[in-house]
Design a protein around this motif. Structure first.
Motif, PDB file in Angstrom:
ATOM      1  N   LEU A 285       0.826  -1.208   0.000  1.00 21.58           N
ATOM      2  CA  LEU A 285       0.000   0.000   0.000  1.00 21.58           C
ATOM      3  C   LEU A 285       0.859   1.257   0.000  1.00 21.58           C
ATOM      4  O   LEU A 285       0.502   2.264  -0.622  1.00 21.58           O
ATOM      5  N   GLY A 286       1.998   1.202   0.668  1.00 25.61           N
ATOM      6  CA  GLY A 286       2.925   2.334   0.648  1.00 25.61           C
ATOM      7  C   GLY A 286       3.488   2.575  -0.746  1.00 25.61           C
ATOM      8  O   GLY A 286       3.617   3.717  -1.194  1.00 25.61           O
ATOM      9  N   ILE A 287       3.811   1.497  -1.433  1.00 26.54           N
ATOM     10  CA  ILE A 287       4.312   1.610  -2.804  1.00 26.54           C
ATOM     11  C   ILE A 287       3.241   2.207  -3.714  1.00 26.54           C
ATOM     12  O   ILE A 287       3.519   3.103  -4.523  1.00 26.54           O
ATOM     13  N   ILE A 288       2.017   1.725  -3.567  1.00 25.70           N
ATOM     14  CA  ILE A 288       0.917   2.231  -4.404  1.00 25.70           C
ATOM     15  C   ILE A 288       0.662   3.701  -4.125  1.00 25.70           C
ATOM     16  O   ILE A 288       0.516   4.508  -5.056  1.00 25.70           O
ATOM     17  N   SER A 289       0.637   4.097  -2.848  1.00 23.59           N
ATOM     18  CA  SER A 289       0.370   5.505  -2.528  1.00 23.59           C
ATOM     19  C   SER A 289       1.513   6.409  -2.988  1.00 23.59           C
ATOM     20  O   SER A 289       1.277   7.502  -3.507  1.00 23.59           O
ATOM     21  N   ASN A 290       2.762   5.964  -2.829  1.00 23.01           N
ATOM     22  CA  ASN A 290       3.896   6.768  -3.303  1.00 23.01           C
ATOM     23  C   ASN A 290       3.861   6.936  -4.814  1.00 23.01           C
ATOM     24  O   ASN A 290       4.175   8.003  -5.343  1.00 23.01           O
ATOM     25  N   THR A 291       3.472   5.885  -5.530  1.00 21.27           N
ATOM     26  CA  THR A 291       3.379   5.951  -6.979  1.00 21.27           C
ATOM     27  C   THR A 291       2.292   6.926  -7.408  1.00 21.27           C
ATOM     28  O   THR A 291       2.488   7.719  -8.340  1.00 21.27           O
ATOM     29  N   LEU A 292       1.147   6.878  -6.736  1.00 16.70           N
ATOM     30  CA  LEU A 292       0.057   7.803  -7.068  1.00 16.70           C
ATOM     31  C   LEU A 292       0.441   9.248  -6.769  1.00 16.70           C
ATOM     32  O   LEU A 292       0.155  10.157  -7.552  1.00 16.70           O
ATOM     33  N   ILE A 293       1.089   9.478  -5.636  1.00 15.72           N
ATOM     34  CA  ILE A 293       1.523  10.836  -5.278  1.00 15.72           C
ATOM     35  C   ILE A 293       2.540  11.344  -6.294  1.00 15.72           C
ATOM     36  O   ILE A 293       2.459  12.495  -6.749  1.00 15.72           O
ATOM     37  N   LEU A 294       3.487  10.495  -6.675  1.00 16.45           N
ATOM     38  CA  LEU A 294       4.481  10.891  -7.681  1.00 16.45           C
ATOM     39  C   LEU A 294       3.808  11.214  -9.007  1.00 16.45           C
ATOM     40  O   LEU A 294       4.146  12.212  -9.655  1.00 16.45           O
ATOM     41  N   GLY A 295       2.849  10.397  -9.411  1.00 15.61           N
ATOM     42  CA  GLY A 295       2.128  10.657 -10.663  1.00 15.61           C
ATOM     43  C   GLY A 295       1.383  11.974 -10.645  1.00 15.61           C
ATOM     44  O   GLY A 295       1.392  12.719 -11.631  1.00 15.61           O
ATOM     45  N   ILE A 296       0.743  12.294  -9.521  1.00 15.03           N
ATOM     46  CA  ILE A 296       0.005  13.558  -9.414  1.00 15.03           C
ATOM     47  C   ILE A 296       0.957  14.742  -9.436  1.00 15.03           C
ATOM     48  O   ILE A 296       0.723  15.739 -10.145  1.00 15.03           O
ATOM     49  N   VAL A 297       2.058  14.654  -8.692  1.00 10.57           N
ATOM     50  CA  VAL A 297       3.039  15.750  -8.661  1.00 10.57           C
ATOM     51  C   VAL A 297       3.652  15.964 -10.042  1.00 10.57           C
ATOM     52  O   VAL A 297       3.778  17.104 -10.507  1.00 10.57           O
ATOM     53  N   VAL A 298       4.022  14.883 -10.716  1.00  7.44           N
ATOM     54  CA  VAL A 298       4.626  14.994 -12.048  1.00  7.44           C
ATOM     55  C   VAL A 298       3.620  15.573 -13.042  1.00  7.44           C
ATOM     56  O   VAL A 298       3.974  16.420 -13.878  1.00  7.44           O
TER      57      VAL A 298
ATOM     58  N   THR B 179      13.105  14.541 -12.807  1.00  5.55           N
ATOM     59  CA  THR B 179      13.493  13.795 -14.003  1.00  5.55           C
ATOM     60  C   THR B 179      12.282  13.447 -14.854  1.00  5.55           C
ATOM     61  O   THR B 179      12.306  13.581 -16.078  1.00  5.55           O
ATOM     62  N   GLN B 180      11.210  13.027 -14.213  1.00  2.00           N
ATOM     63  CA  GLN B 180      10.010  12.668 -14.970  1.00  2.00           C
ATOM     64  C   GLN B 180       9.327  13.899 -15.564  1.00  2.00           C
ATOM     65  O   GLN B 180       8.769  13.821 -16.655  1.00  2.00           O
ATOM     66  N   VAL B 181       9.357  15.011 -14.849  1.00  2.00           N
ATOM     67  CA  VAL B 181       8.792  16.244 -15.416  1.00  2.00           C
ATOM     68  C   VAL B 181       9.552  16.616 -16.682  1.00  2.00           C
ATOM     69  O   VAL B 181       8.950  16.958 -17.707  1.00  2.00           O
ATOM     70  N   LEU B 182      10.883  16.550 -16.638  1.00  2.00           N
ATOM     71  CA  LEU B 182      11.675  16.847 -17.829  1.00  2.00           C
ATOM     72  C   LEU B 182      11.411  15.853 -18.956  1.00  2.00           C
ATOM     73  O   LEU B 182      11.512  16.194 -20.129  1.00  2.00           O
ATOM     74  N   SER B 183      11.065  14.631 -18.593  1.00  2.00           N
ATOM     75  CA  SER B 183      10.797  13.613 -19.612  1.00  2.00           C
ATOM     76  C   SER B 183       9.432  13.772 -20.256  1.00  2.00           C
ATOM     77  O   SER B 183       9.275  13.507 -21.449  1.00  2.00           O
ATOM     78  N   PHE B 184       8.432  14.185 -19.475  1.00  3.93           N
ATOM     79  CA  PHE B 184       7.053  14.145 -19.950  1.00  3.93           C
ATOM     80  C   PHE B 184       6.453  15.493 -20.335  1.00  3.93           C
ATOM     81  O   PHE B 184       5.398  15.537 -20.954  1.00  3.93           O
TER      82      PHE B 184
END
Length: 144
Positions: free
Chosen positions: A14-27, A102-107
């Motif tokens: 659940l921590g991995i899933i929440s961190n991934t969702l937070i990263l996706g929203i921020v990016v 890094t992901q912001v620069l990529s996307f």
């Protein structure tokens, strides 16, 4: 089915899933903001050498995806060309914000291309009519 339900019962997963969702929203948010700034600058502002900005903004799309992360590390890492050699600092980029940057620069080029097309297709006569009628540019731009 049992494997899927066990994922949502495990705190680590659940921590991995929440961190991934937070990263996706921020990016997504930061990438949209960066893309809008680039699109607005290259569409509306009279800046010199616009072509260079356009080329640099599309460059991450034409480079292979695995090149962006090593380039980011070589430029902004602990012994990076920009951070250590030019600025003399040793930041820790191996975390959430380094990955987000890094992901912001990529996307952001994808958003840049879409927003540029949208901004170029706004009819200037509508903007001029709104400005003549006394509407501020902020309100004109937010309602077009």
């Amino acid at each position: 089915m049992q494997a899927y339900t066990s994922i949502f019962r495990n705190a680590y997963d659940l921590g991995i899933i929440s961190n991934t969702l937070i990263l996706g929203i921020v990016v997504a948010l930061l990438g949209t903001v960066v893309a809008f700034i680039f699109a607005y600058a290259t569409t509306y502002l009279a800046i010199p050498h616009k072509r260079i900005f356009k080329i640099f903004s599309i460059l991450p799309m034409v480079s292979p995806p695995f090149v962006i992360s090593p380039a980011f590390i070589l430029l902004f890492g602990r012994s990076g060309l920009i951070t250590y050699k030019l600025l003399g600092i040793r930041p820790d980029i191996y975390g959430f914000w380094g990955l987000a940057f890094t992901q912001v620069l990529s996307f952001f080029p994808t958003g840049y291309l879409m927003l540029t097309a949208m901004l170029q297709n706004i009819d200037p006569s509508i903007e001029e009519a709104a400005c003549i009628s006394g509407t501020g540019m902020k309100k004109v731009f937010s309602h077009t």
